[in-house]
Design a protein around this motif. Structure first.
Motif, short mmCIF file in Angstrom:
data_model
loop_
_atom_site.label_atom_id
_atom_site.label_comp_id
_atom_site.label_asym_id
_atom_site.label_seq_id
_atom_site.Cartn_x
_atom_site.Cartn_y
_atom_site.Cartn_z
N LYS A 4 -14.72 -84.10 54.90
CA LYS A 4 -14.83 -83.26 56.09
C LYS A 4 -16.28 -83.02 56.47
CE LYS A 4 -10.37 -81.01 55.58
NZ LYS A 4 -9.62 -79.78 55.35
N ALA A 220 -8.68 -76.50 59.76
CA ALA A 220 -8.60 -76.21 58.33
C ALA A 220 -9.79 -76.85 57.63
CB ALA A 220 -7.28 -76.73 57.76
N LEU B 70 -7.53 -71.41 54.80
CA LEU B 70 -7.46 -72.86 55.00
C LEU B 70 -6.03 -73.35 54.99
CD1 LEU B 70 -10.49 -74.34 53.04
CD2 LEU B 70 -10.24 -73.83 55.46
N ARG B 73 -4.38 -72.22 58.19
CA ARG B 73 -4.82 -72.97 59.35
C ARG B 73 -4.30 -74.39 59.33
NH1 ARG B 73 -10.61 -71.73 58.73
NH2 ARG B 73 -10.48 -69.47 58.80
N HIS B 74 -4.05 -74.90 58.14
CA HIS B 74 -3.52 -76.25 58.04
C HIS B 74 -2.12 -76.33 58.66
CE1 HIS B 74 -3.90 -80.25 56.52
NE2 HIS B 74 -2.65 -80.22 56.09
N GLN B 102 -9.18 -81.75 60.08
CA GLN B 102 -7.92 -81.25 59.51
C GLN B 102 -7.57 -82.00 58.23
OE1 GLN B 102 -6.60 -78.62 60.31
NE2 GLN B 102 -6.58 -78.25 62.52
#
Lengths: 389, 244
Positions: A4, A220, B70, B73-74, B102
């Motif tokens: 990421k 995320a 996290l 939000r995923h 993501q």
């Protein structure tokens, strides 16, 4: 390093590469440093007359054949004067001219002070060297003639020379070029602060200004990865700028050597690498520091104004260090920017740097970098930073 | 499924959200309806973990948003208030970036991006830089970005705000399709037509509290009115801040 963080890096690098503002600021400064270096080298070569004949327009050379002969024996190329010598000097066509009036011969033979006119414009910087050279030559001629006259009268010329001053100017073209070269580390230092500055601002304050921070944070993705990726992009631009500065400086020096074979200065690969190694931790710190500060700003412009003040920071130690008596205290070794400048100064003066000192300085700078990145990450959790516009 | 349990949020001395509880179920379009300043955006931000609640909690598929942001939000796709696009990136690059953020692999990102560009009819703008996009195009990119990782829950903050009629209809159609496909869709609005057009359930917010919750028909029955507009005016106690 996570995938990421790398994705953030890739996006920010692409975004910045398409941003003319970021590119020009990274590249134009890289051009600026070497350009100044080229200019300084050219000037230092021009300012020297080592072994080169002095061109001198002499009006009325027939009035003083022995003086003219003396000048010619001492590397002076005597030229015919233009019609109006004074006007030519005033216009700058001639740096210096000598006028010998018709009465010179009579005065000389009668041992009266014979008048010669040295015509020059003291406000012209370029004329200083030839004028001084000519003055010294005239003084030598004077002393010689005075000595001959005393000897003819049975007096030793020694008695009118209570002093024998020998000024030895050891500066050569090479040493003056070395002085010009000393500006290089300063440009490299500034490149580490300027190269990635636009990227650092655009990825923080710019993100706030566009209102894209919220839509970024809903993914995320850990804040740490965001900060790391953005930081890496700024660092990449920074290193690009530093590398380009160094490369262009190499080219300038090479070109300079081709132009004038008597400038033996070269930036050794070894020396350049030493500087680079010194500056590398700073190239990592600067964007981290800039991002942290820029995140407080609500707009690109605001951040830019604040960070211009930050640019003064690397200048302060430079001023301090210009005092010869300045002694490096142990605590200064762990103050980022200051510590690097001390090391650069030592390197420039040809001292060998202790590995332990270098490691200590680099370690302190890297620790400070990590601190900045950590603070930036924490700041991204603050509601006022994320939402306040 | 998204659950709000006694959410509370204050900014300084202002109580933006006083006490908000509701449930948005899978397969349902739930509207968070309220006048401007009722606390809709703040409530949504508490749900997707951008803000930390001062009281109560938000759950996404049973995950507490404040504790595991996290993971929560995923399972969420979010279209925030402002689309927040990058002018120098194309629509496709926006989607690829979001996919990687993501956690999708490069291959997955490519596939999901291509699929969404087709699904939302974005072929014409896929490889144009977003600097010249219209409002509708911007919001489309932002919506596509929210749906990229195929989240079970979709949160949309005033999704049709500033859109023209065709763009609004397209947005509503997408919202409906998502719910019919079994997703949990929660969106905020202050527009009454929107509610009757696509919503299964309505949560009426007023001054940081839930004034009423139910299907549009239930709300009509409860207030004894024949028009939704009248029903809402009665529920929130004022006409201020409502749009037709």
């Amino acid at each position: 390093m996570t995938a990421k963080a790398l994705a953030v890096f890739a996006k920010e690098a692409l975004d910045a590469a398409r941003d003319r503002r970021s590119l020009t600021s990274a590249l134009s400064f890289a051009l600026f440093g070497p350009l100044v270096l080229a200019l300084a080298l050219t000037l230092s070569a021009k300012g020297s007359d080592d072994g080169q004949p002095l061109e001198l327009a002499v009006a009325g050379p027939e009035n003083a054949p022995s003086l003219v002969r003396f000048l010619e024996q001492n590397h002076v190329e005597v030229k015919a004067p233009p019609a109006d010598v004074v006007a030519a000097v005033r216009r700058g066509d001639l740096k210096v001219a000598l006028r010998i009036p018709a009465g010179y011969g009579g005065d000389f033979r009668a041992s009266r002070p014979a008048r010669v006119e040295l015509i020059h414009d003291a406000s012209r910087l370029g004329a200083r060297t030839p004028v001084r050279r000519l003055e010294r030559l005239l003084e030598r001629y004077e002393a010689r003639v005075a000595g001959q006259r005393l000897s003819a009268r049975g007096v030793s010329p020694q008695i009118i020379r209570p002093l024998q001053v020998e000024a030895r100017d050891l500066s050569t073209t090479a040493s003056r070029a070395a002085l010009a070269l000393a500006t290089l580390p300063i440009f490299l230092l500034m490149a580490t602060f300027l190269g990635g500055m636009n990227v650092a601002i655009d990825t923080t304050a710019g993100e706030r200004e566009r209102g894209s921070l919220e839509s970024l944070l809903v993914h995320a993705v850990p804040r740490r990865d965001l900060v790391l990726g953005k930081w890496m992009a700024a660092v990449a631009f920074n290193l690009l700028s530093v590398a380009l500065t160094l490369l262009l400086s190499f080219l300038v020096l090479r070109w300079d050597r081709l132009q004038k074979t008597d400038v033996p200065v070269s930036l050794s690969v070894d020396g350049a690498l030493r500087f680079l190694l010194l500056l590398l931790p700073l190239a990592l710190l600067a964007p981290a520091l800039q991002m942290l500060l820029a995140l407080f700003a609500r707009s690109f412009k605001e951040a830019q104004t604040q960070l211009s003040l930050l640019m003064l920071l690397p200048m302060v130690p430079g001023l301090l260090l210009s005092f010869q008596s300045f002694e490096a205290q142990p605590w200064m070794r762990i103050v980022p920017i200051l510590a690097e400048q001390i090391l650069m100064r030592d390197l420039l003066y040809g001292q060998t740097l202790a590995v332990s000192t270098q490691v200590l300085t680099a370690g302190a700078t890297l620790a400070f970098t990590a601190l900045c990145l950590g603070a930036t990450t924490r700041l991204l959790h603050h509601e006022r930073i994320v939402l306040g516009r | 499924m998204i659950e709000a349990q006694n959410l509370q949020k204050r900014f300084g001395t202002t109580l933006a959200v006083e006490d908000v509880s509701f449930t948005a179920r899978d397969g349902c379009v739930t509207a968070l309806l309220g006048p401007n300043g009722a606390g809709k955006t703040t409530s949504l931000r508490l749900l997707y973990g951008l803000l930390q609640p001062d009281g109560g909690k938000a759950l996404v598929d049973g995950i507490v948003a404040a504790d595991e942001p996290l993971a929560a939000r995923h399972r969420l796709g979010v279209l925030p208030d402002a689309p927040g696009l990058y002018g120098r990136l194309t629509a496709r690059e926006h989607l690829l970036y979001a996919a990687r953020l993501q956690g999708l692999s490069a291959a997955e990102a490519e596939a999901h991006t291509a699929a969404l560009l087709a699904r939302l009819d974005m072929g014409g703008i896929a490889d144009r830089r977003s600097a010249g996009f219209s409002q509708g195009e911007r919001r489309k990119v932002a919506l596509a970005r929210a749906l990229l990782h195929d989240p079970q829950n979709v949160v949309l903050d005033e999704p049709t705000n500033g859109l023209d009629v065709p763009a609004t209809r397209a947005m509503r159609k997408t919202v409906r399709e998502l719910a019919d496909g079994g997703k949990c869709v929660l969106f905020s609005t202050h527009i009454l037509q929107e509610v009757s057009a696509v919503c299964d359930r309505v949560v009426v917010l007023a001054r940081g509290r839930v004034a009423a919750e139910g299907t549009p028909a239930e709300l009509l029955a409860r207030t004894g009115k024949s028009h939704l507009e009248d029903a809402f005016v009665q529920l929130i106690g004022t006409e201020e801040g409502l749009g037709a």
